[in-house]
Scaffold this motif. Sequence first.
Motif, PDB file in Angstrom:
ATOM      1  N   LYS A   5     -82.793  17.788 -10.024  1.00 29.74           N
ATOM      2  CA  LYS A   5     -83.916  18.813 -10.490  1.00 29.74           C
ATOM      3  C   LYS A   5     -83.894  20.004  -9.545  1.00 29.74           C
ATOM      4  O   LYS A   5     -83.505  19.655  -8.298  1.00 29.74           O
ATOM      5  CB  LYS A   5     -85.185  17.898 -10.131  1.00 29.74           C
ATOM      6  N   SER A  38     -87.210  23.569 -13.579  1.00 29.73           N
ATOM      7  CA  SER A  38     -88.368  24.469 -13.394  1.00 29.73           C
ATOM      8  C   SER A  38     -88.186  25.650 -14.279  1.00 29.73           C
ATOM      9  O   SER A  38     -86.982  26.020 -14.438  1.00 29.73           O
ATOM     10  CB  SER A  38     -88.613  24.773 -11.977  1.00 29.73           C
ATOM     11  N   GLY A 208     -96.284  22.459 -10.307  1.00 26.44           N
ATOM     12  CA  GLY A 208     -95.361  21.716  -9.419  1.00 26.44           C
ATOM     13  C   GLY A 208     -94.754  20.512  -9.924  1.00 26.44           C
ATOM     14  O   GLY A 208     -94.157  19.795  -9.367  1.00 26.44           O
TER      15      GLY A 208
HETATM   16 MG    MG Z   1     -91.716  23.755  -7.799  1.00 24.63          MG
END
Ligand code: MG
Length: 470
Positions: A5, A38, A208
């Motif tokens: 990630k 993200s 988040g």
């Molecule tokens: Mg983040």
Amino acid sequence: MAVMKFGGTSVGTASAMRQVIAIIAEKRKSETPLVVLSACSGITNKLVKIADTAGAGRLEEALQMAGEVRQFHLDLVGELVGNEALRLELAAKIDAYVTRLERLTEGIEIVGELSERSRDRICSFGELLSTTVFAAALNEAGTHCEWLDIRQVMITDERFGFARPIEAICQAKTEDIIRPKLDSCVVVVTQGYIGATVAGKTTTLGRGGSDLSAALFGAWLHTDSIEIWTDVDGVMTCDPRMVPEARSIRVMTFSEAAELAYLGAKVLHPDTIAPAVKKNIPVYVLNTWHPESKGTLITDDPALLAGKSHGGLVKSIAVRKGQAILNIRSNRMFGRHGFMNELFEVFNRFAVSVEMISSSEVSVSLTVDDAVLDEPFIQALKALGDVEIEHKVATVSVVGDNLRLSKGVAGRIFSSLRNVNLRMISQGASEINVGVVVEENDVPAAVSALHCEFFAESQCAGIFEKPAGS
Ligand code: MG
Ligand code: ASP
């Protein structure tokens, strides 16, 4: 199999994306990763603003920001992608997304109401855009990958803004859609943070949330590891801006990571990685800019903990600024019951959360977030006794699983802090942290003194590592 990630700063510029492309190419030699991204840094914030601005009826302003989102991604493609045809193809995709974003923005302004559902739809464009650009660039650079719309797999409940997966469905879809691709050695690039309801409405897991996405896929695929790539050298012994000698922690347990996050350290939120830790999947926190350094391994797996040196008395020092101390003193407390009950009733009524507490027979000291103190709340407390407030204080906490078992730690903490004025002291009920409250001005001195006491060169070998950049 691994989940990798990458957070917003790792995909926020063309040079960051190039760095990530190199990291994935290297990984690809030994494993086929599921890559979870993200939105580019700053984009989700901007999307939230677009939603709010449209909701407030300021359409021009909202559309102007949507235009900035379009331009940002076009510029990124311009810098990152060499092939002209591919550039045009990406420009068309970006335009299609942003046009939908603009239509939604207009819709919100016309209806004159911003629902959580529309907000999620607006926020989802950040990840859709970042992954679209990135997957194309990764392919162009020679690592074959497939872009996946994760809303086919991450099926959630209908709590827009804080959706949670319906595990059985997600698990089955993961097996059907993701595993076969990874099994046939195709790198999959997809979005963190977003999902969809059974009916196909876009949801988000909350700000988040891409760490949570990564942990969930790690758990569902039962990967060998989960890598969370950020822009710091894993979890550090303390904030490196405060103490240049800060080191990165090689291994820590889940409870240490959780305690640190609760106490104000900017590590990943522990709840987000809980699904992975529960399945004993090691979670690595790594630095995109220093891929060669080992980062921090977070695990509760005894085998992994034993293999690496999990020693070190103190793991890290966390600081939470912006606190206030409330001292409440009342003779009515002496030898009577029920006072605490009345006191906490006030906190409850005003929805004020207590961070740290210590009490004696006639007084109680508590820390709270300085920003939440207001006059009505203070007046309500004054009805119970004398109230004294100290603003601008900070909690400095020392965290480590081994604190529980060791003698003499308190002595070392307090003697190292002999030149600092301690306003309050507490040992957390978890027994793995000891916290002191100091004036904000004293924070640098307190943290340096503690760091010097517990992280001197001789105590660090094999447990903590100097950051790669130093
Ligand atoms: Mg983040
Ligand atoms: N882009 C989302 C956010 O900024 C999710 C994430 O980055 O984890 O909150």
